[in-house]
Design a protein around this motif. Structure first.
Motif, PDB file in Angstrom:
ATOM      1  N   THR A 181      -1.540  34.961  33.229  1.00 42.25           N
ATOM      2  CA  THR A 181      -1.039  34.918  34.604  1.00 42.25           C
ATOM      3  C   THR A 181      -1.401  33.626  35.324  1.00 42.25           C
ATOM      4  O   THR A 181      -0.862  33.346  36.388  1.00 42.25           O
ATOM      5  N   ASN A 182      -2.336  32.845  34.779  1.00 45.48           N
ATOM      6  CA  ASN A 182      -2.705  31.550  35.349  1.00 45.48           C
ATOM      7  C   ASN A 182      -3.308  31.677  36.743  1.00 45.48           C
ATOM      8  O   ASN A 182      -3.300  30.724  37.515  1.00 45.48           O
ATOM      9  N   GLU A 183      -3.860  32.844  37.061  1.00 38.32           N
ATOM     10  CA  GLU A 183      -4.503  33.018  38.358  1.00 38.32           C
ATOM     11  C   GLU A 183      -5.892  32.389  38.339  1.00 38.32           C
ATOM     12  O   GLU A 183      -6.594  32.408  37.330  1.00 38.32           O
ATOM     13  N   VAL A 245       4.843  38.365  35.289  1.00 41.04           N
ATOM     14  CA  VAL A 245       4.881  37.577  36.512  1.00 41.04           C
ATOM     15  C   VAL A 245       3.463  37.377  37.033  1.00 41.04           C
ATOM     16  O   VAL A 245       2.579  38.207  36.792  1.00 41.04           O
ATOM     17  N   ASP A 246       3.239  36.262  37.731  1.00 41.01           N
ATOM     18  CA  ASP A 246       1.917  36.003  38.297  1.00 41.01           C
ATOM     19  C   ASP A 246       1.823  36.588  39.699  1.00 41.01           C
ATOM     20  O   ASP A 246       2.738  37.269  40.176  1.00 41.01           O
ATOM     21  N   SER A 250       6.172  34.699  40.385  1.00 40.28           N
ATOM     22  CA  SER A 250       6.897  33.777  39.514  1.00 40.28           C
ATOM     23  C   SER A 250       6.904  34.319  38.088  1.00 40.28           C
ATOM     24  O   SER A 250       5.879  34.817  37.595  1.00 40.28           O
ATOM     25  N   ILE A 251       8.045  34.221  37.416  1.00 43.29           N
ATOM     26  CA  ILE A 251       8.147  34.676  36.024  1.00 43.29           C
ATOM     27  C   ILE A 251       7.507  33.615  35.136  1.00 43.29           C
ATOM     28  O   ILE A 251       7.973  32.479  35.062  1.00 43.29           O
ATOM     29  N   ILE A 252       6.415  33.979  34.451  1.00 42.39           N
ATOM     30  CA  ILE A 252       5.708  32.986  33.639  1.00 42.39           C
ATOM     31  C   ILE A 252       5.917  33.200  32.139  1.00 42.39           C
ATOM     32  O   ILE A 252       5.565  32.330  31.340  1.00 42.39           O
ATOM     33  N   GLU A 253       6.468  34.336  31.759  1.00 41.07           N
ATOM     34  CA  GLU A 253       6.714  34.568  30.340  1.00 41.07           C
ATOM     35  C   GLU A 253       7.726  35.701  30.165  1.00 41.07           C
ATOM     36  O   GLU A 253       7.817  36.611  30.984  1.00 41.07           O
ATOM     37  N   GLN A 268      15.827  33.553  36.433  1.00 43.88           N
ATOM     38  CA  GLN A 268      14.773  32.563  36.619  1.00 43.88           C
ATOM     39  C   GLN A 268      13.795  32.955  37.723  1.00 43.88           C
ATOM     40  O   GLN A 268      12.654  32.515  37.734  1.00 43.88           O
ATOM     41  N   THR A 269      14.244  33.770  38.657  1.00 46.49           N
ATOM     42  CA  THR A 269      13.397  34.175  39.786  1.00 46.49           C
ATOM     43  C   THR A 269      13.711  35.607  40.189  1.00 46.49           C
ATOM     44  O   THR A 269      14.865  36.051  40.089  1.00 46.49           O
ATOM     45  N   GLY A 320      -1.311  39.697  38.539  1.00 42.59           N
ATOM     46  CA  GLY A 320       0.126  39.633  38.296  1.00 42.59           C
ATOM     47  C   GLY A 320       0.623  41.012  37.879  1.00 42.59           C
ATOM     48  O   GLY A 320       0.000  42.037  38.183  1.00 42.59           O
TER      49      GLY A 320
END
Length: 659
Positions: A181-183, A245-246, A250-253, A268-269, A320
């Motif tokens: 999730t890159n949080e 999603v994060d 946002s869709i991250i994967e 995409q969103t 996420g």
């Protein structure tokens, strides 16, 4: 403007003097007058000015309270456990280079610092200490603040700081990000105030900080794989299409099924799918699952999906969500005969039946019998009981046992949906009913439950103005969409539930009396867990059996003292709290024996605590103060032994004089 710095420039006095000149011009003239400065630094100066930061403030503005600090330390225990030993190993280098390492949380609040004594003392004077919040909002331009904002490695050197008091300092911040999730989980920061620092020291310190950051990120990557395997498995191991999603939606994967899908591959969103966007926003805000909701991707396309959304959390933070898309084919399939129970549960959004009921106490079996009797009567049911007692389990079981089991079961929490959205969620809306409404309108929960059951959870939190509409619907058995005029006949059974005392709510004017009488046809009060304490052992072993595999545990034995703690606790959160406690205890335990030492501290705040303390002291006396041997006697790990010694505030004096 310069984008980055070379290693030579990091410790260059010439570079520092150049930036100091630009800073003075910026403060005197109120704008950038030209010169070699990095874009991210200048942008941060501008943001600091907009935030009202004084360039001449002498210390950080924000220091949290001790209570808040204790909460942050507990919340970030995992991060501190991993990072602190590595930083302590660098004590010699920190002393030699006159620098300090700090660990900050995802708000920029310093949780731990290690370094050369004079530097630490100097840092304390400007509130760079435990509890100080080193963010852009409280301290102007600084490395931690930039890392919080960009989630990237950041360095701020001397006069690049917005506040003049910090111009003698250099700092570099390394973000700790959660996998998938890159949080942002926290920040590792290196700081010093020696502007004559040699290049070799700079390279070495920054390299060590970078290595620590990488090792922490690697730890959490392994943690994520080990404890959240569903994230990895969901991508390629299921037939459903999956989005991850994060926290910002946002869709991250996407998994392979989603990437190859004719419609989902182009998404995409989430903003392009308003209904799904609202569901995800609800999940991220409340931390609750959304199960089997119908979503149409585009008004021009008739393709519909059944979506389930699960929050991803770590250290009480919602990082996420994972979205599962299943093609909606079952709604259009004719069912000439009643399906068996398993098919019904899978296809109609229910997971529970009376077979899932656990307990043999009289209080519980009596209410189960009444609930089973209610399945034979097609009328409104009102469930009351404290939070966590299992009201939805009863609602789903009543639906499964009724002649509506092959029809939809639709649940909505009236207290969790924003009031502004609740009316349209319940009753639906027509095209143009409000800004953002779909061009073709949308059915509400009552329409979606047509022929089946609607479960109105936390009905006591429904606004008074909507109670009027609900009363009319129950009396007339028709629903009119928001913005529409055509009444739609309904064939829906209503099951309502609340943890509140609605009679008191009526007296306070918070709930309509006529609606209460309309709902209170068949009333079932679900007993609190403390009222059925004889069922606790069975529930404990049930949760151990279903969750033990998650922690790699098999054939778990519950020690008698542990069971005593669990059965005598008052359980204000009822079954939901019991499940969480067992999950936490399985995480804490070593081996396959669940001891009192593995339980959360709040369960030990009772008379038995003294017995546990005495047994620990006796074991230490018996083994002449040898922690390892004493732990073996108590059948706990060495780490747990140390944790309990700290919890009871014991010292060697408690057993030395008695050996």
């Amino acid at each position: 403007m310069k984008p980055t710095l070379t290693n030579d420039e990091v410790g260059s006095m010439e570079y520092n003097l150049s930036i100091n000149k630009i800073w003075k011009q910026y403060q005197e003239m109120g704008q950038y007058m030209g010169g070699e400065i990095r874009m991210d630094i200048f942008n941060s100066w501008e943001d600091s000015k907009k935030l009202g930061i004084s360039p001449f403030q002498k210390k950080i503005n924000e220091i949290i309270t001790q209570t808040d600090l204790d909460d942050r330390l507990e919340k970030n225990k995992e991060l501190l456990t991993v990072a602190t030993p590595q930083i302590k190993n660098l004590s010699d280098l920190l002393n030699e280079s006159k620098t300090m390492f700090s660990i900050a949380d995802n708000y920029g609040t310093v949780l731990y610092s290690e370094g050369e004594k004079k530097i630490l003392k100097k840092a304390e004077k400007i509130n760079i200490l435990t509890g100080g919040t080193w963010s852009e909002k409280s301290a102007g331009t600084n490395a931690v603040g930039l890392a919080l904002k960009t989630k990237q490695y950041s360095q701020v050197l001397f006069s690049e700081h917005y506040c003049e008091k910090n111009h003698e300092w250099f700092c570099a911040a390394f973000p700790v990000l959660y996998p998938f999730t890159n949080e942002l989980l926290g920040v590792i920061n290196i700081a010093g105030c020696n502007n004559q620092l040699n290049q070799q020291h700079i390279k070495l310190i920054f390299s060590e900080a970078n290595q620590i950051s990488k090792s922490i990120n690697q730890y959490f990557f392994k943690y994520a794989l080990r404890n959240h395997l569903f994230l990895n498995t969901a991508l390629e191991g299921v037939e459903d299409a999956v989005f991850i999603v994060d926290g910002g939606k946002s869709i991250i994967e996407k998994n392979a099924a989603a990437k190859s899908h004719s419609l989902l591959s182009d998404v995409q969103t989430l903003n392009s799918i308003p209904k799904l966007n609202r569901f995800v926003e609800f999940v991220l805000h409340n931390g609750q699952q959304v199960l089997r909701e119908e979503v149409c991707l585009h008004h021009k396309n008739k393709q519909k999906f059944i979506c389930s959304i699960y929050p991803v959390t770590f250290q009480d933070e919602i990082l996420g969500a994972v979205i599962f898309f299943r093609k909606n084919t079952e709604l259009s399939i004719a069912k000439p005969q009643k399906p068996n129970r398993i098919q019904s549960r899978d296809s109609q959004s229910t997971r529970y039946s009376f077979d899932d009921m656990i307990g043999s106490s009289k209080a519980f079996t009596d209410i189960v019998k009444k609930a089973q009797k209610a399945t034979m009567i097609d009328t409104t049911v009102f469930l009351s009981g404290e939070t966590g007692t299992g009201k939805e389990l009863f609602a789903q079981s009543i639906h499964q046992g009724s002649n509506r089991s092959d029809k939809p079961f639709v649940a909505i929490n009236c207290g969790a949906v924003p009031h502004s959205l609740l009316e349209s969620e319940l009753f639906g809306y027509e095209s143009g009913a409000f800004t953002g409404a779909k061009s073709k309108g949308s059915p509400g929960k009552f329409e979606l439950a047509q022929g089946g059951t609607i479960f109105l959870d936390e009905i006591g939190d429904m606004p008074l103005d909507l109670q009027v509409h609900l009363l009319r619907l129950l009396e007339e058995r028709v629903v009119t969409r928001l913005g529409g005029g055509k009444p739609i006949p309904l064939d829906v059974r209503v099951i309502a539930a609340t943890h509140k005392n609605l009679k008191e709510a009526v007296q306070k004017g918070e709930f309509r009396e006529d609606l209460l009488y309309r709902l209170n046809v068949i009333q079932l009060r679900i007993p609190a867990l403390r009222e059925r304490s004889s069922d606790i052992p069975a529930l404990i072993y049930h949760f151990i059996n279903i969750m033990g595999g998650e922690f790699g545990k098999r054939d778990i034995v519950v020690q008698p003292d542990t069971m005593q703690y669990l059965t005598q606790y008052h359980w204000p959160g009822n079954i939901r709290e019991l499940k969480n406690v067992i999950q936490q205890s399985l995480f804490n335990m070593e081996g396959n024996s669940l001891s009192p030492f593995d339980l959360p501290p709040e369960l030990l705040d009772c008379p038995v605590e003294e017995d546990e303390k005495d047994r620990l002291i006796e074991a230490m006396i018996q083994e002449d103060g040898n922690v390892t041997n004493a732990a073996k006697i108590l059948d706990i790990s060495r780490a747990t032994m140390y944790r309990k010694i700290k919890q009871f505030q014991l010292t060697a004096e408690d057993w030395k004089g008695k050996m």
